[in-house]
Design a protein around this motif. Structure first.
Motif, PDB file in Angstrom:
ATOM      1  N   ASN A  45     -23.405 -33.046  23.015  1.00  0.00           N
ATOM      2  CA  ASN A  45     -22.234 -33.876  23.319  1.00  0.00           C
ATOM      3  C   ASN A  45     -21.935 -33.915  24.809  1.00  0.00           C
ATOM      4  O   ASN A  45     -21.458 -34.923  25.335  1.00  0.00           O
ATOM      5  N   MET A  46     -22.211 -32.826  25.511  1.00  0.00           N
ATOM      6  CA  MET A  46     -21.923 -32.771  26.943  1.00  0.00           C
ATOM      7  C   MET A  46     -22.795 -33.714  27.763  1.00  0.00           C
ATOM      8  O   MET A  46     -22.442 -34.067  28.889  1.00  0.00           O
ATOM      9  N   VAL A  47     -23.935 -34.101  27.213  1.00  0.00           N
ATOM     10  CA  VAL A  47     -24.771 -35.091  27.898  1.00  0.00           C
ATOM     11  C   VAL A  47     -24.621 -36.463  27.256  1.00  0.00           C
ATOM     12  O   VAL A  47     -25.393 -37.379  27.526  1.00  0.00           O
ATOM     13  N   GLN A  90     -15.656 -34.103  16.917  1.00  0.00           N
ATOM     14  CA  GLN A  90     -14.557 -35.012  16.603  1.00  0.00           C
ATOM     15  C   GLN A  90     -15.145 -36.129  15.754  1.00  0.00           C
ATOM     16  O   GLN A  90     -15.889 -36.976  16.243  1.00  0.00           O
ATOM     17  N   GLU A  91     -14.802 -36.114  14.481  1.00  0.00           N
ATOM     18  CA  GLU A  91     -15.435 -37.000  13.497  1.00  0.00           C
ATOM     19  C   GLU A  91     -15.349 -38.473  13.911  1.00  0.00           C
ATOM     20  O   GLU A  91     -14.267 -39.000  14.196  1.00  0.00           O
ATOM     21  N   GLY A  92     -16.515 -39.106  13.943  1.00  0.00           N
ATOM     22  CA  GLY A  92     -16.586 -40.522  14.270  1.00  0.00           C
ATOM     23  C   GLY A  92     -16.484 -40.832  15.745  1.00  0.00           C
ATOM     24  O   GLY A  92     -16.648 -41.987  16.152  1.00  0.00           O
ATOM     25  N   VAL A  93     -16.223 -39.808  16.574  1.00  0.00           N
ATOM     26  CA  VAL A  93     -16.084 -40.006  18.017  1.00  0.00           C
ATOM     27  C   VAL A  93     -17.222 -39.332  18.774  1.00  0.00           C
ATOM     28  O   VAL A  93     -17.830 -39.924  19.663  1.00  0.00           O
ATOM     29  N   THR A  94     -17.507 -38.064  18.409  1.00  0.00           N
ATOM     30  CA  THR A  94     -18.630 -37.347  19.041  1.00  0.00           C
ATOM     31  C   THR A  94     -19.759 -37.073  18.051  1.00  0.00           C
ATOM     32  O   THR A  94     -20.774 -36.508  18.424  1.00  0.00           O
ATOM     33  N   LYS A 149     -19.197 -37.581  26.376  1.00  0.00           N
ATOM     34  CA  LYS A 149     -19.405 -36.630  27.471  1.00  0.00           C
ATOM     35  C   LYS A 149     -18.069 -36.157  28.048  1.00  0.00           C
ATOM     36  O   LYS A 149     -17.853 -34.950  28.241  1.00  0.00           O
ATOM     37  N   GLU A 150     -17.161 -37.095  28.309  1.00  0.00           N
ATOM     38  CA  GLU A 150     -15.874 -36.762  28.925  1.00  0.00           C
ATOM     39  C   GLU A 150     -15.023 -35.872  28.012  1.00  0.00           C
ATOM     40  O   GLU A 150     -14.465 -34.858  28.463  1.00  0.00           O
ATOM     41  N   LEU A 151     -14.923 -36.231  26.743  1.00  0.00           N
ATOM     42  CA  LEU A 151     -14.111 -35.461  25.795  1.00  0.00           C
ATOM     43  C   LEU A 151     -14.630 -34.032  25.639  1.00  0.00           C
ATOM     44  O   LEU A 151     -13.858 -33.073  25.602  1.00  0.00           O
ATOM     45  N   THR A 152     -15.950 -33.909  25.531  1.00  0.00           N
ATOM     46  CA  THR A 152     -16.551 -32.591  25.298  1.00  0.00           C
ATOM     47  C   THR A 152     -16.446 -31.704  26.523  1.00  0.00           C
ATOM     48  O   THR A 152     -16.138 -30.506  26.422  1.00  0.00           O
ATOM     49  N   ARG A 153     -16.708 -32.267  27.691  1.00  0.00           N
ATOM     50  CA  ARG A 153     -16.625 -31.480  28.918  1.00  0.00           C
ATOM     51  C   ARG A 153     -15.186 -31.022  29.182  1.00  0.00           C
ATOM     52  O   ARG A 153     -14.969 -29.938  29.725  1.00  0.00           O
ATOM     53  N   LYS A 154     -14.221 -31.823  28.788  1.00  0.00           N
ATOM     54  CA  LYS A 154     -12.824 -31.434  28.951  1.00  0.00           C
ATOM     55  C   LYS A 154     -12.462 -30.305  27.986  1.00  0.00           C
ATOM     56  O   LYS A 154     -11.810 -29.331  28.360  1.00  0.00           O
ATOM     57  N   LYS A 155     -12.896 -30.430  26.738  1.00  0.00           N
ATOM     58  CA  LYS A 155     -12.569 -29.430  25.720  1.00  0.00           C
ATOM     59  C   LYS A 155     -13.217 -28.080  26.011  1.00  0.00           C
ATOM     60  O   LYS A 155     -12.608 -27.024  25.778  1.00  0.00           O
ATOM     61  N   PHE A 156     -14.444 -28.104  26.529  1.00  0.00           N
ATOM     62  CA  PHE A 156     -15.181 -26.858  26.761  1.00  0.00           C
ATOM     63  C   PHE A 156     -15.374 -26.577  28.251  1.00  0.00           C
ATOM     64  O   PHE A 156     -16.369 -25.974  28.640  1.00  0.00           O
TER      65      PHE A 156
END
Length: 265
Positions: free
Chosen positions: A188-190, A207-211, A241-248
């Motif tokens: 997800n980060m890439v 995130q279901e349906g998003v990532t 990429k943006e959502l995952t990098r923010k969360k982690f």
């Protein structure tokens, strides 16, 4: 053991032997209760606990309810992934499985699911990374997916991330709970969506349906359905990429870790 026997991965004789050994082990574990009591003594002298996912925390509290009286924080593992830029033209019709030949990661479930996937996407390739035995090729041939299968024994981590970025999908079909699911986060980060088992800590990563999509564990039909659904969907890779990098984000996670430690003074 019964499940593995049903899949043809264990003979009936071995299944019976393993089940008998499990029964014997259970009795021995009971006799080793003093050791468990010593373990509880260690817990009593521990100041706090950290779990890498909500699933890990809940599992520990079920087996060791006395932990509920301790400071117990959920802090995700920091995942550091350098940015990988890939143009849309570089993305290939490839599904990546990067969890090796551990059967508990469910690669045999994925092979079964691919029988259905190739009916909808006959040109898609399944790239499997790890040192697999002859069972893999035998099963692929039996399922009629040999021409869709590519095996890579090893990749350096940065090369793996580039592969993730250039692929349509990453799949993690675990049949037992994963504590964290690092492959999910790295993909997800890439910007690559993931289809993974709805078990353990994995649902907290997606995130279901998003990532990505979550599939029922041990269920080739549902896994195939989710893979087809994912391959058919137009994903916003920049958003993934943006959502995952923010969360982690590693800086935020380290700050949370230091804050937790400061409360222990």
């Amino acid at each position: 053991n019964q499940y593995l026997a049903n899949w043809g991965l264990l003979s009936t004789t071995r299944m019976a032997v393993y089940q008998s050994l499990d029964f014997i082990k259970g009795s021995l574990d009971f006799l080793r209760w003093p050791i468990r009591e010593k373990y509880r003594e260690i817990i009593e002298n521990t100041d706090a606990f950290i779990a890498v996912s909500k699933a890990v925390k809940e599992l520990n509290l079920v087996h060791l309810p006395e932990l509920s009286s301790k400071p117990f924080e959920i802090i995700y593992n920091p995942v550091i992934v350098s940015d990988v830029h890939v143009s849309e033209e570089m993305i290939n019709d490839v599904i990546v499985y990067a969890s090796g030949n551990n059967i508990l990661k469910g690669y045999h479930i994925l092979l079964h699911a691919m029988r259905e996937v190739v009916k909808y996407f006959p040109r898609v390739k399944l790239l499997m990374i790890g040192k697999f035995d002859n069972y893999l090729m035998f099963t692929a041939k039996r399922y009629g997916i040999s021409k869709n299968l590519v095996i890579c024994r090893y990749l350096k981590h940065q090369d793996l991330l580039k592969l993730f970025a250039k692929s349509r999908l990453v799949v993690l079909p675990s049949i037992i709970p994963d504590a964290f699911g690092r492959v999910v986060v790295e993909a997800n980060m890439v910007g690559t969506p993931v289809v993974a088992s709805n078990i353990g800590g994995i649902p907290e990563m997606i995130q279901e349906g998003v990532t990505g999509f979550l599939a029922k564990p041990n269920n080739p039909s549902d896994l195939a359905e989710k893979i087809v659904k994912a391959l058919s969907k137009s994903w916003n890779k920049a958003s993934i990429k943006e959502l995952t990098r923010k969360k982690f984000d590693q800086h935020r996670i380290v700050k949370k870790l230091l804050t937790f430690f400061s409360r222990m003074k």
